[in-house]
Motif scaffolding. Structure first.
Motif, short mmCIF file in Angstrom:
data_model
loop_
_atom_site.label_atom_id
_atom_site.label_comp_id
_atom_site.label_asym_id
_atom_site.label_seq_id
_atom_site.Cartn_x
_atom_site.Cartn_y
_atom_site.Cartn_z
N ARG A 153 -36.41 -41.63 -34.64
CA ARG A 153 -35.73 -40.74 -35.62
C ARG A 153 -35.65 -41.60 -36.87
O ARG A 153 -35.20 -42.57 -37.02
CB ARG A 153 -33.95 -40.50 -34.93
N VAL A 154 -36.68 -40.90 -37.68
CA VAL A 154 -36.92 -41.57 -39.06
C VAL A 154 -35.96 -41.27 -40.22
O VAL A 154 -35.65 -40.01 -40.24
CB VAL A 154 -38.30 -41.52 -39.54
N GLY A 155 -35.33 -42.16 -40.95
CA GLY A 155 -34.26 -42.04 -42.15
C GLY A 155 -34.81 -42.76 -43.02
O GLY A 155 -35.40 -43.58 -43.18
N ILE A 156 -34.46 -42.23 -44.30
CA ILE A 156 -34.61 -42.83 -45.71
C ILE A 156 -33.28 -43.02 -46.24
O ILE A 156 -32.35 -42.13 -46.38
CB ILE A 156 -35.34 -42.02 -46.48
N VAL A 157 -33.04 -44.51 -46.38
CA VAL A 157 -31.63 -44.81 -47.09
C VAL A 157 -31.62 -45.59 -48.23
O VAL A 157 -33.12 -46.10 -48.54
CB VAL A 157 -30.81 -45.49 -45.98
N ASP A 158 -30.65 -45.68 -49.04
CA ASP A 158 -30.66 -46.61 -50.28
C ASP A 158 -30.21 -48.04 -49.60
O ASP A 158 -29.96 -48.22 -48.46
CB ASP A 158 -29.64 -46.05 -51.27
N GLY A 159 -29.93 -48.84 -50.61
CA GLY A 159 -29.62 -50.21 -50.35
C GLY A 159 -28.37 -50.51 -49.57
O GLY A 159 -28.26 -51.28 -48.98
N LYS A 160 -27.61 -49.64 -49.64
CA LYS A 160 -26.24 -49.54 -48.97
C LYS A 160 -26.31 -48.81 -47.52
O LYS A 160 -25.13 -48.57 -47.20
CB LYS A 160 -25.15 -49.05 -49.81
N GLY A 161 -27.27 -48.27 -47.22
CA GLY A 161 -27.54 -47.48 -46.17
C GLY A 161 -27.13 -46.14 -46.20
O GLY A 161 -27.06 -45.26 -45.04
N ARG A 162 -26.99 -45.56 -47.39
CA ARG A 162 -26.45 -44.11 -47.42
C ARG A 162 -27.93 -43.23 -47.45
O ARG A 162 -28.62 -43.71 -48.30
CB ARG A 162 -26.09 -43.86 -48.73
N PRO A 163 -27.91 -41.82 -46.68
CA PRO A 163 -28.97 -41.24 -46.79
C PRO A 163 -29.52 -40.82 -47.94
O PRO A 163 -28.71 -40.62 -48.98
CB PRO A 163 -28.73 -40.12 -45.73
#
Length: 654
Positions: free
Chosen positions: A452-462
């Motif tokens: 399950r691949v996700g993309i998040v910012d530096g704070k872990g937000r999608p």
């Protein structure tokens, strides 16, 4: 190829019912005690696959195919472009060799759970030694043949092997690398024998000879690189033994029953310094994942021929030279040579014709090397490559220019896919064995079932589709991925599972598009911050690769007093290309301005004969950045040719 299911169906099921999905996949393996449970999640974020199953991976790779009547099929085809020697092993012959080698390990005191360091060139003994370790439950740690003594010592000290299996030496174009003095020096470093080791680095903790884990060094004397184990016997308090002599007295060994969760091997990540990170691979999850991937990603089955043009010292060699093809009952090809220069840029096509290769797996850097030497692919026309059904590429980003060049030349699909040493097999790929999907150049296609691949910012937000960020993988990782690091779960958690809780941090940056296709743009530390604008090295390199004179390119961010960082491009030119430097720079700057925009403020271009790379083809961007910024740097242990760094320093006036 499957006609009863689609990728979407398979992926959906792997997400909604991972236990059922992977228990079904486990049916591709012969178990001594079949697992009733797929996943043990009791120690989350640490997970173990098939916790109640038992098996032997060596028996799955060899014994079962002999028992099934495939004993006369070629299991391993060895081809050395360095010596001109060739040899094939049927499944029955390879089984016999592995049984005897396991006997050599046993008669030297190696038992289940002991570690064995394998420091060998690309010769059949490397494959045989790995399978022999798996047969008796010993944990092998393959160290790339030719690694310098310090790096060898660091890995030996971390894994604490009872035995080292090595060769008199390896062969590189134009030079011979003698292994025995390197092994002796590495052991001398560990025991602090400065008369042999010279300087002992701070990354090594000196111990007494009595505390040294290594009890013996088994040496395969190679005709092309003469070396005598007897001449070293007793040095550093260790027995040095000749392999042929040992084999003459060995008794064949049957496979032992192992827990699926028992470690199969330790593989150290490339470029480590200080305390290395030893990726642990288990027996059961790895076997299931590889067997599933051979069928569903590569579309390789029993009787097919797969050639992975890599090295057994890398994860690609572990998974798709040794274990994967043999678990599938296929023929695997072991090649000692290069894509160019052994003897020419037609080497790959000669191999495809001679061994009737169905699937070739290599790295983009190999294709770019061929492109640089033979841009018109004149050598390709001289060989019959009609057997080839797919060219798979991985190991670094496949730029669209290289993709189009090779895709237009071959009659078969070119398949980019993305994975890491830690995962052991593909995270994203075009699943040819399930349903070939439309290709989008620049993308390794879609997440493989189980990931399950996700993309998040530096704070872990999608992050929304199309926006670049940190690529993360939701836990649990599927079978085959690392369950831990050697030396402790704490190191694993701190290294990979802490930055984004509930996820594995890949260390790569990229994005997902609206169709769910994955785009990997580079390592997160390769992002360039130009006056507050974050620019991907992958996007800049993509632009530069479109220039018809450019063979290879690397972009790094270098220090800039005004903007913080600025992008600097380093290029090599195609063989025979002549172009004025100022004209080239003007055209490359224009390409970046047109493709990325003026925000890139791109103006620095350096032309090199070769880019600094590891032996597996990865460009050493961090080292390049240190040189460009005038910082002290350490020559990476994995570097292909250290003289390239000297040339880079000269080009930059350092």
């Amino acid at each position: 190829m499957s006609t009863t299911t689609s990728y979407a169906d398979e992926y959906r099921r792997s997400m909604e019912d991972p236990g059922g999905f992977w228990l079904d996949a486990a049916g591709l393996i012969d178990w001594m005690r079949p697992p009733a449970r797929a996943l043990d999640s009791g120690s989350a974020p640490l997970y173990r696959w098939f916790p109640d199953g038992t098996l032997n991976v060596s028996a799955n790779a060899l014994d079962r195919w002999v028992a099934a009547g495939r004993g006369d099929q070629v299991a391993l085809a060895y081809d050395s472009a360095m010596t001109g020697s060739k040899r094939t092993f049927t499944y029955a012959e390879l089984l016999h060799e592995v049984e005897l080698f396991a006997g050599v390990l046993r008669q030297n005191g190696v038992e289940r759970g002991d570690r064995v360091a394998i420091y060998l060139p690309m010769t059949p003994e490397a494959v045989i030694a790995m399978l022999a370790c798996a047969r008796i439950g010993a944990v092998h740690s393959v160290i790339f043949g030719g690694f310098a003594a310090n790096e060898l010592a660091v890995r030996i000290q971390d894994a604490a092997p009872k035995l080292i299996v090595t060769s008199s030496g390896g062969l590189e174009p134009g030079r011979v690398v003698e292994y025995l003095p390197i092994v002796e020096k590495a052991l001398a470093m560990i025991v602090g024998d400065r008369s042999v080791a010279g300087t002992v680095t701070s990354s090594i903790t000196v111990v007494s000879e009595d505390e040294l884990s290594v009890e013996a060094v088994i040496v395969r004397n190679r005709e092309a690189v003469p070396g005598d184990a007897a001449a070293f016997d007793g040095r550093v308090g260790v027995r040095w033994l000749d392999l042929e002599d040992q084999l003459s007295r060995a008794e064949p060994v049957a496979p032992v029953e192992l827990a699926a969760t028992d470690p199969l091997y330790i593989l150290y990540t490339s470029g480590t310094t200080g305390t290395p990170k030893g990726v642990v691979r288990d027996n059961g999850g790895y076997a299931v994942a590889l067997a599933w991937s051979m069928r569903n990603i590569y579309d390789v089955h029993a009787g097919d021929v797969m050639w992975t043009a890599s090295d057994v010292g890398w994860v690609v060699g572990h998974s798709y030279i040794v274990y994967g093809p043999l678990l599938a009952g296929a023929t695997t090809v072991l090649y000692e040579g290069k894509p160019i220069g052994t003897p020419d840029a037609g080497a790959f096509w000669r191999m495809v014709e001679e061994y009737r290769v169905k699937v070739l797996f290599s790295a983009p850097t190999a294709v770019r090397a061929i492109r640089r030497e033979d841009p018109a692919l004149e050598h390709l026309a001289g060989y019959d490559t009609s057997s080839l059904e797919a060219l798979f590429l991985a190991g670094e980003r496949l730029d669209t220019e290289t993709y189009h060049w090779i895709d237009e030349a071959l009659h078969c699909p070119v398949v980019d896919h993305w994975w890491q040493t830690e995962t052991g097999w593909a995270i994203a790929a075009n699943p040819r064995g399930i349903e070939p999907l439309p290709v989008k150049p620049g993308s390794p296609t879609v997440p493989v079932p189980g990931y399950r691949v996700g993309i998040v910012d530096g704070k872990g937000r999608p992050i929304s589709p199309g926006v670049e960020g940190n690529i993360v993988l939701e836990l649990p990782l599927p079978p085959g991925s690392l369950p831990t690091l050697w030396g402790g779960d704490e190191k694993y958690v701190a290294s990979y599972l802490t930055a984004f809780p509930g996820h594995y941090a890949t260390g790569d940056s990229g994005y997902l598009d609206d169709d769910g296709y994955v785009y990997v743009m580079g390592r997160t530390d390769d992002v360039i911050n130009v006056a507050g604008h974050r620019l991907s090295t992958g996007g800049l390199e993509e632009a530069l690769n479109h220039h018809p004179a450019v063979a290879e390119v690397a972009v790094i961010g270098i220090r800039d007093e005004l903007k913080g960082q600025r992008a600097a491009g380093f290029v090599t030119l195609k063989h025979g290309t002549v172009i004025d430097h100022d004209v080239l720079v003007t055209e490359l700057v224009a390409l970046v301005r047109e493709t990325v925009g003026p925000v890139a403020a791109f103006r620095d271009v350096t032309v090199l004969d070769r880019l600094p790379k590891t032996r597996s083809g990865k460009i050493l961007r961090k080292t390049m950045r240190q040189i460009a910024d005038g910082e002290p740097y350490k020559v990476p242990a994995t570097i292909e040719d250290p003289t390239v760094l000297t040339a880079l320093e000269a080009a930059l006036g350092r």
